[in-house]
Design an enzyme around this catalytic site. Sequence first.
Site, mmCIF file in Angstrom:
data_model
loop_
_atom_site.group_PDB
_atom_site.id
_atom_site.type_symbol
_atom_site.label_atom_id
_atom_site.label_comp_id
_atom_site.label_asym_id
_atom_site.label_seq_id
_atom_site.Cartn_x
_atom_site.Cartn_y
_atom_site.Cartn_z
ATOM 1 N N GLU A 435 0.839 -1.195 0.000
ATOM 2 C CA GLU A 435 0.000 0.000 0.000
ATOM 3 C C GLU A 435 0.880 1.254 0.000
ATOM 4 O O GLU A 435 1.678 1.453 0.905
ATOM 5 C CB GLU A 435 -0.887 -0.018 1.264
ATOM 6 C CG GLU A 435 -1.626 1.280 1.507
ATOM 7 C CD GLU A 435 -2.383 1.280 2.839
ATOM 8 O OE1 GLU A 435 -2.356 0.239 3.554
ATOM 9 O OE2 GLU A 435 -2.993 2.309 3.157
ATOM 10 N N ASP A 513 -1.121 -1.106 5.667
ATOM 11 C CA ASP A 513 -1.015 -0.505 6.992
ATOM 12 C C ASP A 513 -1.967 -1.178 7.975
ATOM 13 O O ASP A 513 -2.997 -1.713 7.580
ATOM 14 C CB ASP A 513 -1.385 0.990 6.930
ATOM 15 C CG ASP A 513 -0.352 1.790 6.149
ATOM 16 O OD1 ASP A 513 0.774 1.280 5.977
ATOM 17 O OD2 ASP A 513 -0.677 2.917 5.723
ATOM 18 N N ASP A 515 -4.186 -0.049 9.826
ATOM 19 C CA ASP A 515 -5.270 0.866 10.212
ATOM 20 C C ASP A 515 -6.502 0.573 9.352
ATOM 21 O O ASP A 515 -6.509 -0.359 8.562
ATOM 22 C CB ASP A 515 -4.820 2.331 10.083
ATOM 23 C CG ASP A 515 -4.421 2.671 8.634
ATOM 24 O OD1 ASP A 515 -4.589 1.810 7.752
ATOM 25 O OD2 ASP A 515 -3.936 3.791 8.413
ATOM 26 N N ASP A 517 -7.859 2.176 6.808
ATOM 27 C CA ASP A 517 -7.614 2.252 5.372
ATOM 28 C C ASP A 517 -6.885 1.020 4.871
ATOM 29 O O ASP A 517 -7.217 0.471 3.830
ATOM 30 C CB ASP A 517 -6.772 3.493 5.043
ATOM 31 C CG ASP A 517 -7.648 4.718 4.869
ATOM 32 O OD1 ASP A 517 -8.886 4.543 4.828
ATOM 33 O OD2 ASP A 517 -7.097 5.828 4.777
#
Length: 652
Positions: A435, A513, A515, A517
């Site tokens: 990403e 990541d 998180d 997203d």
Amino acid sequence: MSEEKAKKPANYGAGNIQVLEGLEAVRKRPAMYIGDIGVKGLHHLIWEVVDNSIDEALAGHCDVIHVVVNEDNSITVEDNGRGIPTDWHEKEQKSALEVVLTVLHAGGKFDKDTYKVSGGLHGVGVSCVNALSQDLKATVFRDGVITEQEFKIGVPQYPAKEVGKTDKRGTMIHFKPDSSIFTHTEFKYETIANRLREMSFLNAGIRIFLKDLREIEDDGSPRSDEFFSEGGLVEFVQYLDNTREKIIEEPIYIEGEINSVPVQVAMNYNKSYTENVVSYVNTINTYEGGTHVTGFRRALTRTLKSYADKSGMLDKLKLEVSGDDFREGLTAVISVKVAEPQFEGQTKTKLGNSDVVGAVDSTVSETLQSWLEEHPREAKIIVGKVILAAQARHAAKKAREMVQRKNVLGGGGLPGKLADCANSDPTVCELYLVEGDSAGGSAKQGRDRDFQAILPLKGKILNVEKAHEHKIYDNDEIKNILTALGVKFGTVNDDKELDLSHLRYHKIIIMTDADIDGSHIRTLILTLFFRYMRALIENGYVYIALPPLYLLKRGKDERYCWTEEERKVLTKEMAKDGKEDSVGIQRYKGLGEMNPEQLWTTTMDPSVRTIKQVTIDSAAEADHLFSMLMGDEVAPRREFIEKNAKYAKIDT
Ligand code: 0RA
């Protein structure tokens, strides 16, 4: 967790020697009987016992089954069936109960006229579960008495004995898998729940309760579910499609029996572009399809085509309508019972019995034809959808050919953003889908360039759940993934089948990541693979990288943690003097916060990293999950997130 290896207990009678030899074979080659000795084989033990209870239910003697995961990862399955017979078995010189639990393949019924139709993939019976359990206790409620017998690794600890009176009926099997056999001994709630839900749809009218004593909710009660379906397959289709907009109100239900092959089908059309046909043989999910699916497709295409031709709706259409067009937006569940199923294919989940084609074909065409005639309004909606699909398919074909030409004829070569590896042996090569460009940069510097390739992905890739097929071939990120992988659509058999013959990496690792997203991007990539490149997942090529969540620092001492639990334990350990606030905590929100060396040592170095292989437990469940997470309907998604937030993260 240290678990004592089960010891072979003293034998109580000479008659056991032969039996021991049978069960010994199971212990010597467990994989031959239950598939493998990992997570899958472990759960197989539950299916094996539950299948016996389901057989009791199918024979009309049982309607409630309780499955309990106990705190020590042992399992209790209880049903209200007739109870395993406990009378004396002259030939074997022991109780029938002991025969069922110690003689291979004796688990089924003694009366031969009812063939065992539920049956797991291997259908080996409870004796096999007994052989692979360090402890097993059978309790039978039958004819007013409670009878009990205990075993260790399949060896009886005493003859079946009466332990009390009862007015209940049924069987209770409690077992603890042998930790010296299995590489994993921890049961997974979701896996059990998904299978039991599936079972309740496939066997309407049976109430199945699941309880997990390892997971206690805020109100003090254990995590639990109840699975019950009155409507069977029709409700299964409604469940699968509850996140999609349907185009006709009620699913079409088809049932029949030809040449002793009972056939059941439920189907409906929705506004999506994907085909979702889930098939079962004797309640076993046939991921790879087979003759029953072939029969269904033939009947569907022929019957709808003939209806559409007669209706005149195709007259103005200048394009040829193909089989695919009849399946766009189709959700169907096919369930057949076959006395001696032949399983073929890579994962032995493809039905081979050729006589099943005709049985399904005839059953479906007959009922579907009458249905279309009786429902002209709905029939018109379906044909309209087929016409749109044909038009879209032509557009998609053009787009696909454009991409293909570029890929195959070397028009574009490898994507510019790909940092390829030196090695050209796909079996050792890894592709990291990373990403963002910045993490991609770190990964490029940190990797072992001999066998690790990096493809950074910019932002969010296209949500294929909401896009029509031709859009996929227009999308730059997706084109890059296809080209980097070296795969294309279209084989000699099928112009949509994924051609893996030039696949360049056997490990495709999604690294995002930690998180919201990141997890969204991971789901987008997984959705793409699931919808369009499922063979990559089925072959076990797809993995998820697990970057650490925290870095703990105290002076020169630096440690990484992957879970909240680890963080707590390690913080205590590092603060030897008890001063926990002397330990610095860095929470990694993004991969970008790690330098190349850190990324290598924590997440990419094969000798220390953990990567999670993506598997498909249940194609139906995976489909449901992706359509919910990525589709239009917001309410089911919110409900799912609220319900699952307190449990471990979404496991795909
Ligand atoms: C053998 C014969 C009969 C039932 C069963 C086994 C049986 C096995 C299991 C395993 C779990 N639950 C079960 N329930 C029943 C037939 C009994 C009869 O004819 O009465």
